[in-house]
Design an enzyme around this catalytic site. Sequence first.
Site, PDB file in Angstrom:
ATOM      1  N   GLU A   1      80.036 -12.812  78.655  1.00  0.00           N
ATOM      2  CA  GLU A   1      80.047 -13.131  77.238  1.00  0.00           C
ATOM      3  C   GLU A   1      81.302 -13.938  76.964  1.00  0.00           C
ATOM      4  OE1 GLU A   1      78.127 -11.668  74.220  1.00  0.00           O
ATOM      5  OE2 GLU A   1      79.130 -13.500  73.569  1.00  0.00           O
TER       6      GLU A   1
ATOM      7  N   LYS B   1      73.374 -19.837  81.021  1.00  0.00           N
ATOM      8  CA  LYS B   1      74.376 -19.785  79.958  1.00  0.00           C
ATOM      9  C   LYS B   1      73.713 -20.279  78.684  1.00  0.00           C
ATOM     10  CE  LYS B   1      79.143 -20.345  79.846  1.00  0.00           C
ATOM     11  NZ  LYS B   1      80.312 -20.816  80.547  1.00  0.00           N
TER      12      LYS B   1
ATOM     13  N   GLY C   1      83.150 -17.284  74.536  1.00  0.00           N
ATOM     14  CA  GLY C   1      83.139 -17.932  73.237  1.00  0.00           C
ATOM     15  C   GLY C   1      82.041 -18.966  73.151  1.00  0.00           C
TER      16      GLY C   1
ATOM     17  N   ASP D   1      86.598 -28.973  81.983  1.00  0.00           N
ATOM     18  CA  ASP D   1      86.982 -27.618  81.575  1.00  0.00           C
ATOM     19  C   ASP D   1      87.323 -26.772  82.792  1.00  0.00           C
ATOM     20  OD1 ASP D   1      87.488 -25.496  79.907  1.00  0.00           O
ATOM     21  OD2 ASP D   1      85.391 -24.930  79.638  1.00  0.00           O
TER      22      ASP D   1
END
Lengths: 199, 884
Positions: free
Chosen positions: B94, B115, B96, B208
């Site tokens: 889990e 996802k 953001g 990222d």
Amino acid sequence: MPDQTRITQILTATGQLKPGEDPPDLETALSELYDELRAIAAGYLRRERADHTLQPTALVHEAYGRLVDQTQIPWSDAAHFRAIAARVMRQVLVDSARKHTATKRGAGRLRVTLSGLEQPGDGRQIDMIELDEAIEALKALHERKARVVELLFFGGMTHAEAAQLLDVSRKTVEADWYMARAWLGTRFEDENDDRRRSI
Amino acid sequence: MTDADRFDRLSELFEAARAVPQSKRAEFLTGACADDPVLREEVESLLEAHEKASPLDSDTPGVIAGRIAEELETDQVPMPTMLGRYRVVRQIGEGGMGAVYEATQQDPDRTVAIKVIKLGMDTRQVVARFEHERQALAIMDHPCIARVFDGGMSETGRPFFVMEHVQGQAMTRYADEHRLGTRARLALVTQVCYAIQHAHQKGVIHRDIKPSNVLVTELDGTPTPKVIDFGIAKATDAGFAPASLITLQGQAVGTPAHMAPEQAGAVTQDVDTRADVYSLGVLLYELLTGTTPFDQREIESKGLAEMLRVIREDDPERPSTRLSSMGDQATRVAAQRDSDEPTLRSQLAGDLDWIVMKCLEKDRENRYDSAAALADDIVRYLANEPVMARPPSAGYRFRKYVKRNRGQVVAGFLTLGLLLLAVVGTTSGMIWALSERERAEVAAIAEAQAKVKAYENAEQAKIDADIARELSDFFVMDVLSAVNPARTENRDLTVREALEQAADRIDGRFDGRPEVETNIQNALGFLFSRLGDPGQAEVHQRRLVELAEITDGPGSIEVARTMHGVVGTLAATGRHSEAIEMTLEQLAILEHHDGPEAEEWRIRGRGNLGALYTRAGKPDQAVPYLEASLEAKKTMLGETHPSTLAALNNLAAVYSALGRPERALELAGLAHQGRRELLGEGDPRTYVSLINLAGALVRLGRDSEAIERLTPALQSGTERLGSDHPTVVDLGNALASAFRSAGREGDAEQLYRSNLMVQNESDPERLQPRTLEAMRGLAQTLSADARHAEAEPFARAALEGARSAYPPGNVSIEDTLRVWVRTLLELGQLDDAERVLRDEHERNIAAYGADDVRSSKSERALSEFREARTEAESAQVEPIPVSP
């Protein structure tokens, strides 16, 4: 606040204003921005848990990203847009705080945390309406300092960006910011003295 | 005073007080608000508030924005049973950005990770962007990259991504739990780098990279990294960086600390592969130090605006520095790396610091240009080869130098000094003291090299290497890293500030290690003097003398040697008597030493005394030293050595000033001849000797000879060097003076005037002494032509100029004063003349006291004038005696 031509330029550049169409007046443009900011906030919540705070500056960025094709706009326009958005953001937030206070008559104003690291209600809380009033008071004493607060706190600008927008040196912005920060600090100090903590 | 005015005053005081160190604030405030205790109280409470939390640090707006959002959107997301054709098994994560589910696919039969992005509004766009990238994602095939299979939209309109299911731990956590050492960690990172490189070659940027996106699994017992979430950042990024910051904030890592500065821009730049290189640097930083370059809690507490600013503008600490500054935590961090703190720190210092910092450069142009280049450099480090990370900066070259020449530390410092000076630009005006000092520095290099050769045994070599390391740490870390030309337009200021800051940090830091401090003080003294800050230079040079007393004992040659630097600085600032005093002390010490080194310093010291006495206006005292120095130079260097010729020339000038033109003529003749042969006719130094020669001729009344020699020289000098060259101006002044002496006032006037014109047009600072000479000469010429009224303003201006250019009592001032007073007398302005003399005397008393030789000289001049005046006046008023 930037004049209406800016808004027109922005809207035209983003294709939201077709050639030949009458430009909307400033009020309309701002109210669109207002709605947009609220909508974006809602969008964020779908991504975020409620225990995570939203940064209004991020909302401003997002609004800008949505309303404007950045690659087409020179920096100064982007800066002006963000200056407007910062003011609108402030408005949105204060309105919400007012509304909240009104609906919770007698329960006092909403107080929220001083730091993003804590859960709401956990740390020292400040009053948004009071802060807004304090910024107005600051404006009466020194308009530019109030403007620096708006640009940095609500608009997410860096010192350098604000300096360019206000056409002053970065050092000046920095001095303004520290003075405003400390001055506002003294205004809030008394009532929160017992719960003060270092940052 | 209005409220606004008072507020402005308050702001000013607050800002000024902030700049004052805490310990001195009370004193400052007492001075600044003496008359206004209320104001003071206000400033104090502002200063107090400055140290504390302010409402502007709060995220109140964020909370309210969150509440607004809450009011607008309250629906919750239950776990779906099916996502497209994938059956959801359970939730495994889990973040953001969204929830991650384990799911099964039937054809082919495999377990995947899905996802689901909680975006709501942008679904269509996200999916479209993902589709666009899918092609590229599909062709990525690398064992260290988790495959991305598919993307789609859920029934509730949320975009999702289907990925290879990787069972592993976040890289940092894996490394810590397995107590991987630094080298093992580096090896893992290189694998990640090559995987990222693979993606970059396929045209995919990750955007990222962070520990939670780099999982480590064990394949046959070997840890293998797997990069997940490729392409997702791009697909979900609304195209505006700060938005994705929020995404990041919400996640487990919860920090924007992995984001490249260009991704944190207000207006997004095009993000390229070098953003990933930055993030790899952050990952590396974290693996090495256990912390991110910017402390998560710290920057989060500052609010988004400040957070963005930090990412874009602040330079993080080097990994080794970070380790030093984390206190107790460092022990734990080291233990997790199967090491201890000092070992880990020394491992990080140097190459690894540089590699990491190169990744973290704000300007991507300065980073590694690819992930592979980063990997290659890490491999080079692991193979103990020199790394490419170091920029070709002054600091780097210096450091390399020190490494190559472990022992030659002093020499290394001079290299650094010269490099620094190359950065800031050399100071103009190479005066005597400076060149003397440079010679001393060259001697110091030679000495250091000699010492190095003497270090035969290993122990000494080790101590030496330690010193070298500490020194380079001090200068590279404390000084050079603080020099960031981009931060300020005034580069000179930056270097100086950096040096000053570094100098402030010396106190006590090197207690018990005077060898180290000696080298640092030496370099600081040298650099400050070259930066034109004799005040600072003197502090460090004097400390050097103290250190020499500690290391080598009072009365040692070393002490005498270090005094030389102080003397140079004192001389450069016109403190001649102090310089003379110290030189005498220096010579007294050297008396007790034998050997060539002591002899060399004696010679140098005597030479200095000669020059110092000359400059102090005591040429008679200078002569014996200058003669001795000349003899020594003749013996040691030979008759035609430039330094011998310089000594000849200087001595000629001194004899000329002493009124011994025959000897002056002889020496200047030798100097001129030698220089003409050695340097050529057109060298400025040759011209200088010619000027001295001509001056002697004029004093001997051989004006026509002087004119004969100067006229062609002035012409050739003007052609070669230009009419505004200082030496050419000197030639003009000398010729004009010869004309005047020969009674050719018209020619003299013309030449002086043209010289003054040249000087007005060019840099007046540079030519000042010459301007003054021309003005004085012109005044004398006009006076000689009985044009006293015309002469007077030039004489007056010349004196004013001389007074601002030279210390009180200087010979030039005296000479000019004499010219002016004479002019005033000619004009019958006796009161004015007396006032000028009195004024001069008062200036000397104020500067040196009544007992000084300069004061008694001016007193004598004044009293003689008064006597003469009284006599003349009484002579005038006395009635003519009538004879009976």
